[in-house]
Design an enzyme around this catalytic site. Structure first.
Site, PDB file in Angstrom:
ATOM      1  N   LEU A   1      28.936 -95.312 -15.098  1.00  0.00           N
ATOM      2  CA  LEU A   1      27.876 -94.344 -15.368  1.00  0.00           C
ATOM      3  C   LEU A   1      28.299 -92.940 -14.925  1.00  0.00           C
ATOM      4  O   LEU A   1      28.850 -92.781 -13.834  1.00  0.00           O
ATOM      5  CB  LEU A   1      26.616 -94.742 -14.578  1.00  0.00           C
TER       6      LEU A   1
ATOM      7  N   ARG B   1       9.364 -71.849  -4.015  1.00  0.00           N
ATOM      8  CA  ARG B   1       8.578 -72.722  -3.109  1.00  0.00           C
ATOM      9  C   ARG B   1       8.686 -72.221  -1.668  1.00  0.00           C
ATOM     10  O   ARG B   1       9.588 -71.446  -1.339  1.00  0.00           O
ATOM     11  CB  ARG B   1       9.106 -74.154  -3.202  1.00  0.00           C
TER      12      ARG B   1
ATOM     13  N   HIS C   1       8.914 -86.166  -1.673  1.00  0.00           N
ATOM     14  CA  HIS C   1      10.322 -85.942  -2.028  1.00  0.00           C
ATOM     15  C   HIS C   1      11.204 -87.059  -1.452  1.00  0.00           C
ATOM     16  O   HIS C   1      12.128 -87.530  -2.099  1.00  0.00           O
ATOM     17  CB  HIS C   1      10.792 -84.582  -1.516  1.00  0.00           C
TER      18      HIS C   1
ATOM     19  N   TRP D   1       1.917 -87.186  -5.577  1.00  0.00           N
ATOM     20  CA  TRP D   1       1.990 -88.537  -5.000  1.00  0.00           C
ATOM     21  C   TRP D   1       1.659 -88.461  -3.507  1.00  0.00           C
ATOM     22  O   TRP D   1       0.888 -89.285  -2.984  1.00  0.00           O
ATOM     23  CB  TRP D   1       3.395 -89.110  -5.212  1.00  0.00           C
TER      24      TRP D   1
ATOM     25  N   ASP E   1       9.148 -85.445 -11.730  1.00  0.00           N
ATOM     26  CA  ASP E   1       7.994 -84.620 -11.360  1.00  0.00           C
ATOM     27  C   ASP E   1       6.897 -85.488 -10.750  1.00  0.00           C
ATOM     28  O   ASP E   1       6.762 -86.665 -11.088  1.00  0.00           O
ATOM     29  CB  ASP E   1       7.472 -83.905 -12.624  1.00  0.00           C
TER      30      ASP E   1
ATOM     31  N   LEU F   1       9.319 -78.610 -20.862  1.00  0.00           N
ATOM     32  CA  LEU F   1      10.720 -78.786 -20.476  1.00  0.00           C
ATOM     33  C   LEU F   1      11.110 -77.961 -19.252  1.00  0.00           C
ATOM     34  O   LEU F   1      12.134 -78.238 -18.623  1.00  0.00           O
ATOM     35  CB  LEU F   1      11.644 -78.446 -21.651  1.00  0.00           C
ATOM     36  N   SER F   2      10.326 -76.940 -18.922  1.00  0.00           N
ATOM     37  CA  SER F   2      10.565 -76.168 -17.698  1.00  0.00           C
ATOM     38  C   SER F   2      12.024 -75.742 -17.519  1.00  0.00           C
ATOM     39  O   SER F   2      12.633 -75.979 -16.470  1.00  0.00           O
ATOM     40  CB  SER F   2      10.112 -76.976 -16.472  1.00  0.00           C
TER      41      SER F   2
HETATM   42  C1  FPP Z   1       9.107 -82.238  -8.552  1.00  0.00           C
HETATM   43  O1  FPP Z   1       7.937 -82.691  -7.912  1.00  0.00           O
HETATM   44  C2  FPP Z   1      10.300 -82.622  -7.825  1.00  0.00           C
HETATM   45  C3  FPP Z   1      11.202 -81.771  -7.259  1.00  0.00           C
HETATM   46  C4  FPP Z   1      11.069 -80.312  -7.348  1.00  0.00           C
HETATM   47  C5  FPP Z   1      12.344 -82.239  -6.503  1.00  0.00           C
HETATM   48  C6  FPP Z   1      12.986 -83.500  -6.954  1.00  0.00           C
HETATM   49  C7  FPP Z   1      13.702 -84.073  -5.819  1.00  0.00           C
HETATM   50  C8  FPP Z   1      13.819 -85.367  -5.535  1.00  0.00           C
HETATM   51  C9  FPP Z   1      13.328 -86.442  -6.413  1.00  0.00           C
HETATM   52  C10 FPP Z   1      14.470 -85.725  -4.270  1.00  0.00           C
HETATM   53  C11 FPP Z   1      15.769 -86.375  -4.336  1.00  0.00           C
HETATM   54  C12 FPP Z   1      16.840 -85.802  -5.140  1.00  0.00           C
HETATM   55  C13 FPP Z   1      17.905 -85.078  -4.732  1.00  0.00           C
HETATM   56  C14 FPP Z   1      19.223 -85.301  -5.374  1.00  0.00           C
HETATM   57  C15 FPP Z   1      17.820 -84.047  -3.718  1.00  0.00           C
HETATM   58  P1  FPP Z   1       6.873 -81.633  -7.423  1.00  0.00           P
HETATM   59  O2  FPP Z   1       7.149 -81.326  -6.002  1.00  0.00           O
HETATM   60  O3  FPP Z   1       6.871 -80.432  -8.327  1.00  0.00           O
HETATM   61  O4  FPP Z   1       5.552 -82.458  -7.596  1.00  0.00           O
HETATM   62  P2  FPP Z   1       4.108 -81.895  -7.936  1.00  0.00           P
HETATM   63  O5  FPP Z   1       4.193 -81.277  -9.303  1.00  0.00           O
HETATM   64  O6  FPP Z   1       3.261 -83.131  -7.920  1.00  0.00           O
HETATM   65  O7  FPP Z   1       3.746 -80.923  -6.849  1.00  0.00           O
END
Ligand code: FPP
Length: 254
Positions: A137, A77, A43, A31, A26, A201-202
């Site tokens: 792994l 989203r 992302h 970021w 998250d 935990l969402s």
């Molecule tokens: C949450 O951050 C993250 C996600 C919903 C996506 C996670 C995806 C990756 C780490 C990319 C790579 C992985 C794969 C396998 C595709 P957020 O967008 O909710 O952040 P925020 O809460 O700060 O807005």
């Protein structure tokens, strides 16, 4: 309070390291916005963090690493962001699969296929098939995953057996429920990490995380890597896992 059977997992390779670490990645959006960048950049950098974390987990001797990559709620989203996340998954599998396979990593997928485009379904299935015999792994990608749906599907499957006369309701056990979840054959996570300081935990591994230690790392996911993983494991080591019993320090039998 009655307690469920304990699903423990001793990491025989590295006893001080959790056998199974599950991560809610998250903070990508925050970021990016802190840097005046589009969310996608968060992302994209998050994919780099994922690569670093897989390598660190392998080196530490973690046996199972599960990551929440796309939740069933993420469909809410904007379409552009969903398209970008799907594109990142494609990029990850296409670019990294051969290398992960060469490193003896086994890939497993949790989640449902509904709503995913056929090429993504094929990529995920191929990755699982190619790496099925690997013994390093186990990397579990939760993609289009939601724990309530997973448990509902397990319940439906049990109900079908009951309706068909194959099973009596009184015969249903916790092991039978666990055996119909996506994680069949995978020990419950010892440690669940959520990054970015959020503390919930969402809809992630609600059954499997019943006895997991939860560590809420303040680090935003794009900054996560070996150091933050080590810090989370260190916090886990300070915990006293009691599984509903009493502390070992108080004479408890673990
Ligand atoms: C949450 O951050 C993250 C996600 C919903 C996506 C996670 C995806 C990756 C780490 C990319 C790579 C992985 C794969 C396998 C595709 P957020 O967008 O909710 O952040 P925020 O809460 O700060 O807005």
């Amino acid at each position: 309070m009655s307690d469920s059977p304990i699903v423990t997992s001793m990491n025989e390779q590295s006893p001080c390291v959790p056998t199974h670490i599950a991560i809610i990645m998250d903070g990508n959006g925050r970021w990016a916005s802190q840097r005046g960048l589009p969310r996608f950049e968060g992302h994209r950098r998050g994919l780099e963090s994922l690569r670093r974390t897989i390598t660190a987990a392998e080196e530490l001797g973690v046996r199972y690493l599960t990551v929440y990559s796309f939740s069933s709620e993420n469909w809410r989203r904007p379409v552009t962001e969903i398209t970008e996340l799907m594109g990142l998954l494609r990029r990850f599998i296409r670019n990294d699969l051969a290398d992960l396979h060469a490193r003896n990593v086994r890939i497993r997928v949790m989640g449902v296929q509904d709503g995913l485009s056929p090429d993504i379904v094929a990529l995920l299935e191929d990755a699982e098939k190619l790496t099925a015999a690997n013994t390093g792994l186990t990397f579990v990608v939760a993609f289009n995953y939601g724990s309530r749906r997973e448990m509902t599907d397990a319940m439906r499957s049990l109900a079908e057996d009951v309706a068909a006369g194959r099973l009596a309701p009184s015969e249903i056990t916790e092991e039978m429920v666990a055996g119909r979840l996506n994680t069949v054959g995978i020990p419950d996570p010892d440690l669940v990490i959520r990054t970015s300081g959020e503390q919930r935990l969402s809809n992630f591994m609600l059954w499997q995380a019943s006895y997991s230690e939860l560590v809420f790392s303040p680090v935003l996911w794009p900054d996560f890597g070996r150091e933050a993983l080590n810090a989370s494991i260190e916090e886990y080591r300070q915990r006293d896992r009691r599984y509903g019993g009493i502390s070992a320090a108080m004479g408890g039998n673990r």
